[in-house]
Enzyme design. Structure first.
Site, PDB file in Angstrom:
ATOM      1  NE  ARG A  35      68.319  -9.820 -27.977  1.00  0.00           N
ATOM      2  CZ  ARG A  35      68.465  -9.613 -26.654  1.00  0.00           C
ATOM      3  NH1 ARG A  35      69.280 -10.379 -25.945  1.00  0.00           N
ATOM      4  NH2 ARG A  35      67.790  -8.676 -26.054  1.00  0.00           N
TER       5      ARG A  35
ATOM      6  CE  LYS B 113      73.930 -12.259 -19.667  1.00  0.00           C
ATOM      7  NZ  LYS B 113      74.056 -11.115 -20.537  1.00  0.00           N
TER       8      LYS B 113
ATOM      9  CG  HIS C  18      71.471  -8.842 -13.114  1.00  0.00           C
ATOM     10  ND1 HIS C  18      72.702  -8.902 -13.743  1.00  0.00           N
ATOM     11  CD2 HIS C  18      70.633  -8.257 -14.001  1.00  0.00           C
ATOM     12  CE1 HIS C  18      72.588  -8.388 -14.962  1.00  0.00           C
ATOM     13  NE2 HIS C  18      71.344  -7.994 -15.143  1.00  0.00           N
TER      14      HIS C  18
HETATM   15  N1  URA Z   1      71.593  -7.108 -20.721  1.00  0.00           N
HETATM   16  C1  URA Z   1      71.786  -8.382 -21.138  1.00  0.00           C
HETATM   17  O1  URA Z   1      72.638  -9.086 -20.624  1.00  0.00           O
HETATM   18  N2  URA Z   1      71.000  -8.843 -22.129  1.00  0.00           N
HETATM   19  C2  URA Z   1      70.032  -8.101 -22.732  1.00  0.00           C
HETATM   20  O2  URA Z   1      69.358  -8.587 -23.619  1.00  0.00           O
HETATM   21  C3  URA Z   1      69.857  -6.788 -22.280  1.00  0.00           C
HETATM   22  C4  URA Z   1      70.657  -6.313 -21.271  1.00  0.00           C
END
Ligand code: URA
Length: 434
Positions: free
Chosen positions: A168, A187, A82
């Site tokens: 957010r 995720k 990632h």
């Molecule tokens: N990428 C994400 O998936 N979540 C975050 O909070 C920041 C970057």
């Protein structure tokens, strides 16, 4: 349980129990807790922070809010990678085939780009015919047969994150380490791999601008992943200038193929071999990171990575001939060159500004609903540290729309700083957390 009491507890610096966090995540995901209460809670977290235990529980509750991919029927250790996102970061297109060529099964779910950073799914869709959505059976068959499949992440993976992140984003509560960690890791943990290699970017084109912040995020994500039983490693890498020379979907696929042919820019080639090598080690196909890096380098040199790329593209419906004929990839019809205003050394190419300029060409989205132009983007002809002469081409921008090119070129020009002296360059790899 009472939502107001939980908001009050966090507002006053208290520590929430797992049950309390579950109540909040479940209630918000299912709709019984309204946006205004979740917003207040997120702002309380922003100011008060969360303990390690709270961060573990928040990640866990978000992880189980939707589908959990089960990759256990695929033999071997499945290693995911990632990147926290950057400009010109096309490493997945290179390291997936390299790691698979070394025997590591890659079963990956990737995202689309939004804002100034690109997404792997958009890049793959620039390949004629390539399908990023496969029925589950085909996804498994592709990993079992070819050793690699990359598909788009479905909305059913960690739906709590989708809802919380959207809130957010509009309540100024993105920049909190526990919230970022739980968002990314929920995720990744739901995606079913046995290990995760994190590439945490730092610099102007990254989410984390300083090495210190990037390290804090990397350490927290590694810790939370290990708490879930995953093998974890992280690299903190530079994103002060774009990675490689190409920014934009088909242009990045073209560059990924050049890297796999052994003819790519030095920075992206080096980083790809370092990342792929660590995946090879984590996947049990090398006894040390160094041996993994040597194996990944050998797969690049022998052409095994390029052969795996062809197989991967063809297995997902794409035209494998792109690996041999780059003109089969789309390229927008109009172009504009930005030239150097004076003699000197390139002291900086601001990654975020190039990312925004690339978005203006049509290569990126402003909103999730926007469509993108796969053939648009920017090709840099020079990188930081290069000596240049006034009037020399610095970069070429591609788009299908003349007005977009004007806007993009004006933005891109602002990205480049030219100085009198050769600049001190930041390292490509700042640190590795093993
Ligand atoms: N990428 C994400 O998936 N979540 C975050 O909070 C920041 C970057």
């Amino acid at each position: 349980m009472n939502t107001v009491e939980l908001i009050t507890k966090k507002r006053d610096g208290g520590e929430l129990s797992r049950e309390e966090i579950r109540y909040l995540v479940k209630g918000f995901t299912e709709g019984s807790i309204p946006d205004y209460q979740m917003s207040a809670f997120l702002m309380a977290v922003y100011f008060q922070g969360m303990s390690r235990e709270e961060t573990v529980w928040l990640t866990q509750e978000m992880k189980v809010s939707g589908d959990m991919a089960d990759l256990s029927r695929i033999p071997g250790l499945k290693i995911d990678k990632h990147s926290t996102g950057g400009v010109g970061d096309k490493t997945t297109l290179i390291i997936g085939p390299l790691a698979a060529a070394c025997g590591v099964p890659v079963a990956k779910m990737s995202g689309r780009g939004l804002g100034f950073t690109g997404g792997t799914v958009d890049k793959l869709e620039a390949i004629p015919g390539f399908k990023t959505s496969l029925p589950e059976e085909e996804f498994f068959a592709q990993v079992e047969g070819c050793g690699i499949s990359v598909i788009g992440q479905t909305a059913h993976i960690a739906p709590a994150d989708k809802k919380i992140y959207a809130l957010r984003d509009v309540t100024a509560t993105v920049e909190n380490l526990s919230l970022i960690t739980s968002s990314i890791m929920s995720k990744k943990l739901a995606s079913g791999s046995d290990g995760i290699l994190l590439d945490v970017k730092c610099g102007s084109g990254a989410f984390m601008k300083s090495e210190e912040d990037a390290r804090a995020l990397a350490e927290m994500m590694v810790d939370i992943g290990r708490a879930d039983g995953k093998k974890m490693m992280a690299m903190i890498t530079d994103m002060s200038q774009p990675l490689g020379n190409a920014v934009g979907n088909a242009l990045e696929v073209r560059e990924a193929i050049e890297v796999l042919r052994g003819q790519g820019p030095a920075d992206i080639t080096e980083l790809s071999v370092e990342l792929a090598g660590r995946m090879v080690f984590m996947g049990g196909c090398a006894s040390s990171p160094e041996e993994g890096i040597a194996k990944a380098g050998a797969a690049l040199e022998s052409g095994a990575g390029l052969a795996k790329f062809r197989e991967f593209v063809s297995g997902q419906g794409g035209d494998p001939a792109v690996a041999d004929d780059l003109s089969l990839l789309p390229l927008s019809g109009l172009s504009r060159t930005v030239t150097a205003s004076r003699d000197g050394f390139i002291a900086g190419i601001d990654a975020m500004t190039i990312g925004l300029a690339s978005q203006h060409t049509g290569a990126g989205r402003q909103t999730k609903e926007d469509s993108i132009d796969h053939g648009a983007g920017i090709l840099l002809h020079h990188k930081c540290g290069d000596q240049i002469r006034a009037g020399e081409a610095l970069m070429t921008l591609y788009s299908d729309k003349a007005d977009k090119l004007d806007l993009a070129a004006a933005e891109a020009e602002k990205a480049v700083q030219i100085g009198d002296e050769a600049p001190a360059l930041p390292p490509l790899i700042h640190a590795v957390i093993e």
